[in-house]
Design a protein around this motif. Structure first.
Motif, PDB file in Angstrom:
ATOM      1  N   GLY A  22      -4.950  29.132 -15.904  1.00 23.69           N
ATOM      2  CA  GLY A  22      -4.269  27.908 -15.760  1.00 23.69           C
ATOM      3  C   GLY A  22      -3.921  27.650 -14.249  1.00 23.69           C
ATOM      4  O   GLY A  22      -3.920  26.492 -13.873  1.00 23.69           O
ATOM      5  N   ILE A  23      -3.452  28.650 -13.710  1.00 24.35           N
ATOM      6  CA  ILE A  23      -3.100  28.632 -12.150  1.00 24.35           C
ATOM      7  C   ILE A  23      -4.472  28.117 -11.310  1.00 24.35           C
ATOM      8  O   ILE A  23      -4.076  27.065 -10.480  1.00 24.35           O
ATOM      9  N   TYR A  24      -5.614  28.562 -11.607  1.00 27.29           N
ATOM     10  CA  TYR A  24      -6.744  28.052 -10.732  1.00 27.29           C
ATOM     11  C   TYR A  24      -6.841  26.680 -10.956  1.00 27.29           C
ATOM     12  O   TYR A  24      -7.144  26.014 -10.154  1.00 27.29           O
ATOM     13  N   LEU A  25      -6.920  26.353 -12.397  1.00 30.34           N
ATOM     14  CA  LEU A  25      -7.014  24.804 -12.874  1.00 30.34           C
ATOM     15  C   LEU A  25      -6.097  24.106 -12.154  1.00 30.34           C
ATOM     16  O   LEU A  25      -6.335  22.820 -11.434  1.00 30.34           O
ATOM     17  N   VAL A  26      -4.877  24.612 -12.222  1.00 30.36           N
ATOM     18  CA  VAL A  26      -3.609  23.599 -11.446  1.00 30.36           C
ATOM     19  C   VAL A  26      -4.046  23.545  -9.646  1.00 30.36           C
ATOM     20  O   VAL A  26      -3.738  22.377  -9.293  1.00 30.36           O
ATOM     21  N   THR A  27      -4.428  24.700  -9.348  1.00 32.15           N
ATOM     22  CA  THR A  27      -4.913  24.773  -8.059  1.00 32.15           C
ATOM     23  C   THR A  27      -5.787  23.574  -7.617  1.00 32.15           C
ATOM     24  O   THR A  27      -5.569  22.898  -6.478  1.00 32.15           O
ATOM     25  N   LEU A  28      -6.716  23.621  -8.291  1.00 30.79           N
ATOM     26  CA  LEU A  28      -7.851  22.695  -8.160  1.00 30.79           C
ATOM     27  C   LEU A  28      -7.451  21.232  -8.393  1.00 30.79           C
ATOM     28  O   LEU A  28      -7.551  20.345  -7.425  1.00 30.79           O
ATOM     29  N   ILE A  29      -6.773  20.997  -9.187  1.00 30.56           N
ATOM     30  CA  ILE A  29      -6.073  19.480  -9.719  1.00 30.56           C
ATOM     31  C   ILE A  29      -5.278  19.258  -8.472  1.00 30.56           C
ATOM     32  O   ILE A  29      -5.358  17.981  -8.173  1.00 30.56           O
ATOM     33  N   TRP A  30      -4.190  19.823  -8.114  1.00 31.18           N
ATOM     34  CA  TRP A  30      -3.120  19.546  -7.214  1.00 31.18           C
ATOM     35  C   TRP A  30      -3.907  19.251  -5.846  1.00 31.18           C
ATOM     36  O   TRP A  30      -3.527  18.222  -5.509  1.00 31.18           O
ATOM     37  N   ASN A  31      -4.727  20.271  -5.419  1.00 34.54           N
ATOM     38  CA  ASN A  31      -5.183  20.015  -4.261  1.00 34.54           C
ATOM     39  C   ASN A  31      -6.219  19.098  -4.052  1.00 34.54           C
ATOM     40  O   ASN A  31      -6.388  18.167  -2.923  1.00 34.54           O
ATOM     41  N   LEU A  32      -7.199  18.700  -4.935  1.00 30.38           N
ATOM     42  CA  LEU A  32      -8.193  17.755  -4.939  1.00 30.38           C
ATOM     43  C   LEU A  32      -7.578  16.267  -5.035  1.00 30.38           C
ATOM     44  O   LEU A  32      -7.646  15.752  -4.415  1.00 30.38           O
ATOM     45  N   GLY A  33      -6.560  16.406  -6.032  1.00 27.30           N
ATOM     46  CA  GLY A  33      -5.700  15.144  -6.011  1.00 27.30           C
ATOM     47  C   GLY A  33      -5.140  14.549  -4.800  1.00 27.30           C
ATOM     48  O   GLY A  33      -4.937  13.617  -4.485  1.00 27.30           O
ATOM     49  N   LEU A  34      -4.395  15.466  -4.259  1.00 22.06           N
ATOM     50  CA  LEU A  34      -3.688  15.418  -2.745  1.00 22.06           C
ATOM     51  C   LEU A  34      -4.794  14.854  -1.826  1.00 22.06           C
ATOM     52  O   LEU A  34      -4.472  13.990  -0.972  1.00 22.06           O
ATOM     53  N   ILE A  35      -5.902  15.468  -1.626  1.00 23.45           N
ATOM     54  CA  ILE A  35      -7.129  15.306  -0.868  1.00 23.45           C
ATOM     55  C   ILE A  35      -7.388  13.835  -1.191  1.00 23.45           C
ATOM     56  O   ILE A  35      -7.707  12.789  -0.333  1.00 23.45           O
ATOM     57  N   ILE A  36      -7.542  13.439  -2.213  1.00 27.98           N
ATOM     58  CA  ILE A  36      -7.957  12.142  -2.894  1.00 27.98           C
ATOM     59  C   ILE A  36      -6.957  10.932  -2.434  1.00 27.98           C
ATOM     60  O   ILE A  36      -7.247   9.873  -2.114  1.00 27.98           O
ATOM     61  N   LEU A  37      -5.858  11.275  -2.883  1.00 29.11           N
ATOM     62  CA  LEU A  37      -4.534  10.459  -2.501  1.00 29.11           C
ATOM     63  C   LEU A  37      -4.634  10.055  -1.047  1.00 29.11           C
ATOM     64  O   LEU A  37      -4.449   8.820  -0.743  1.00 29.11           O
ATOM     65  N   ILE A  38      -4.665  11.040  -0.151  1.00 26.78           N
ATOM     66  CA  ILE A  38      -4.680  10.932   1.192  1.00 26.78           C
ATOM     67  C   ILE A  38      -5.736   9.815   1.638  1.00 26.78           C
ATOM     68  O   ILE A  38      -5.751   9.122   2.470  1.00 26.78           O
ATOM     69  N   ARG A  39      -7.234  10.378   0.944  1.00 33.29           N
ATOM     70  CA  ARG A  39      -8.355   9.751   1.424  1.00 33.29           C
ATOM     71  C   ARG A  39      -8.294   7.849   1.051  1.00 33.29           C
ATOM     72  O   ARG A  39      -8.653   7.191   1.824  1.00 33.29           O
ATOM     73  N   ILE A  40      -7.585   7.686  -0.113  1.00 33.44           N
ATOM     74  CA  ILE A  40      -7.493   6.230  -0.645  1.00 33.44           C
ATOM     75  C   ILE A  40      -6.412   5.524  -0.017  1.00 33.44           C
ATOM     76  O   ILE A  40      -6.502   4.352  -0.329  1.00 33.44           O
ATOM     77  N   ASN A  41      -5.370   6.231   0.413  1.00 36.77           N
ATOM     78  CA  ASN A  41      -4.094   5.373   0.974  1.00 36.77           C
ATOM     79  C   ASN A  41      -4.187   5.409   2.250  1.00 36.77           C
ATOM     80  O   ASN A  41      -4.087   6.198   2.916  1.00 36.77           O
ATOM     81  N   SER A  42      -4.331   4.088   2.885  1.00 37.84           N
ATOM     82  CA  SER A  42      -4.246   3.807   4.251  1.00 37.84           C
ATOM     83  C   SER A  42      -2.940   4.357   4.967  1.00 37.84           C
ATOM     84  O   SER A  42      -2.870   4.448   6.104  1.00 37.84           O
ATOM     85  N   ASN A  43      -1.691   4.341   4.083  1.00 41.52           N
ATOM     86  CA  ASN A  43      -0.610   4.770   4.772  1.00 41.52           C
ATOM     87  C   ASN A  43      -0.524   6.066   4.958  1.00 41.52           C
ATOM     88  O   ASN A  43       0.490   6.673   5.828  1.00 41.52           O
ATOM     89  N   LEU A  44      -1.177   6.849   4.429  1.00 44.49           N
ATOM     90  CA  LEU A  44      -1.475   8.085   4.575  1.00 44.49           C
ATOM     91  C   LEU A  44      -2.574   8.734   5.711  1.00 44.49           C
ATOM     92  O   LEU A  44      -2.815  10.005   5.860  1.00 44.49           O
ATOM     93  N   HIS A  45      -3.180   7.875   6.450  1.00 46.20           N
ATOM     94  CA  HIS A  45      -3.922   8.219   7.320  1.00 46.20           C
ATOM     95  C   HIS A  45      -3.511   8.418   8.727  1.00 46.20           C
ATOM     96  O   HIS A  45      -3.552   7.586   9.710  1.00 46.20           O
ATOM     97  N   THR A  46      -2.686   9.521   8.771  1.00 45.02           N
ATOM     98  CA  THR A  46      -1.910   9.928   9.886  1.00 45.02           C
ATOM     99  C   THR A  46      -2.220  11.270  10.292  1.00 45.02           C
ATOM    100  O   THR A  46      -3.051  11.860   9.325  1.00 45.02           O
ATOM    101  N   PRO A  47      -2.082  11.713  11.593  1.00 44.75           N
ATOM    102  CA  PRO A  47      -2.396  13.199  11.615  1.00 44.75           C
ATOM    103  C   PRO A  47      -1.837  14.184  10.952  1.00 44.75           C
ATOM    104  O   PRO A  47      -2.450  15.084  10.203  1.00 44.75           O
ATOM    105  N   MET A  48      -0.548  14.014  10.431  1.00 47.69           N
ATOM    106  CA  MET A  48       0.307  14.955   9.609  1.00 47.69           C
ATOM    107  C   MET A  48      -0.463  15.253   8.100  1.00 47.69           C
ATOM    108  O   MET A  48      -0.830  16.260   7.671  1.00 47.69           O
ATOM    109  N   TYR A  49      -1.134  14.126   7.541  1.00 42.42           N
ATOM    110  CA  TYR A  49      -1.495  14.009   6.294  1.00 42.42           C
ATOM    111  C   TYR A  49      -3.224  14.347   6.557  1.00 42.42           C
ATOM    112  O   TYR A  49      -3.753  15.001   5.748  1.00 42.42           O
TER     113      TYR A  49
END
Length: 314
Positions: A34-61
């Motif tokens: 469960g921990i491993y699956l949550v790690t994959l889902i949360w981190n992959l989800g964050l990468i995708i969210l940053i990738r597809i949202n132009s407001n997050l195309h900043t150095p911090m993100y």
């Protein structure tokens, strides 16, 4: 590797894992799965969210998505192997697989140290020189910093791994850990491990503690800049931009230093639990830490949910 005289070289290692009790292993399997699956889902989800949202195309993100990628690699280098050991009878790992596992863990861990230092520098520039921030942290420079981060982790890990796994291992071959960690592996060597130990120590001092000193220095300048801000609202806003990164630094370095400042206790259960926390739990917690207090990420996630098909909203 070939042995000398009547000695034969070790082709396999045995990982003892967290426990040798089968009942406990069957309980731990769904927990860590469960921990491993949550790690994959949360981190992959964050990468995708940053990738597809132009407001997050900043150095911090951009740096945050790189951190998520490192966390995925670090967790994946450990968790699948550990999960298979929970349900399997044979806990053996080949010599080459053991070396590869340590190389990946070391590479990603050292890259994370450098990345956390880079993120501290980014926050320092954002708070100390807000008007020049866009001119200083241009996309080209950010990508170069990320490339240097990964390159440093790769080369430093190579410098550590090659001498340690070129030692002669003639038995015993039992590693009292759940992964191939060099401090435990080199105790099994039949040759003098001094060069390997010195190399690991020098890398830890130069990169591990060196990046921590840089982070502390950056936050010293950040604190000085915050104290110069006249309004309480401005000070609070400046602090909030650093809170998530500071929490990650405390979690990562706090547990990592607890593990490696006492290498002699590597066989203890306390050592294993601390290793689990910084290798397994921290990668899962990082995206949560950055998301809970971040209004920009929350708003970006809401927009994605609103644009998603009705079945996804349910």
């Amino acid at each position: 590797m070939e042995g000398d005289g009547n000695h034969t070289s070790v082709a396999m290692f045995i990982l003892l894992g967290l426990s040798d009790e089968k009942e406990l292993q069957l309980i731990l399997f769904p927990v860590f799965l469960g921990i491993y699956l949550v790690t994959l889902i949360w981190n992959l989800g964050l990468i995708i969210l940053i990738r597809i949202n132009s407001n997050l195309h900043t150095p911090m993100y951009l740096f945050l998505s790189s951190l998520s990628f490192i966390d995925i690699c670090c967790s994946t280098s450990i968790s699948p192997r550990m999960l298979s050991d929970f349900v399997g009878d044979a806990k053996t790992i080949s010599f080459m697989a053991c070396a590869t596992q340590y190389f990946v863990i070391s590479c990603m861990s050292l890259a994370e140290c450098c990345l956390l230092a880079t993120m501290a520098y980014d926050r320092y520039v954002a708070i100390s020189s807000p008007l020049q921030y866009s001119a200083i942290m241009v996309p080209g420079r950010c990508w170069k910093l990320i490339a240097v981060t990964y390159g440093t982790g790769f080369l430093s890990s190579l410098v550590e791994t090659v001498p340690c796994f070129h030692l002669f291992y003639c038995g015993p071959n039992i590693i009292q850990h759940f992964f191939c960690d060099v401090p435990q592996v080199i105790t099994l060597s039949c040759s003098n491990p001094f060069i390997c130990q010195l190399t690991v120590f020098l890398v830890a001092i130069s990169l591990g503690l060196g990046s921590l000193r840089f982070i502390l220095l950056s936050y010293g300048f950040i604190a000085a800049s915050i104290l110069k801000i006249s309004s309480d609202k401005g000070s609070a806003k400046a602090f909030n931009t650093c809170a998530s990164h500071l929490a990650t630094v405390i979690l990562y370095y706090g547990t990592a230093l607890s593990v490696y400042m006492h290498p002699g206790s590597g066989h203890s259960m306390k050592h294993k639990v601390l290793s689990i926390f910084y290798i397994i739990f921290v990668p899962m917690l990082n995206p949560l830490i950055y998301s809970l207090r971040n209004k920009v990420i929350k708003e970006a996630l809401k927009r994605v949910i609103k644009r998603s098909p009705p079945i996804l909203k349910k």
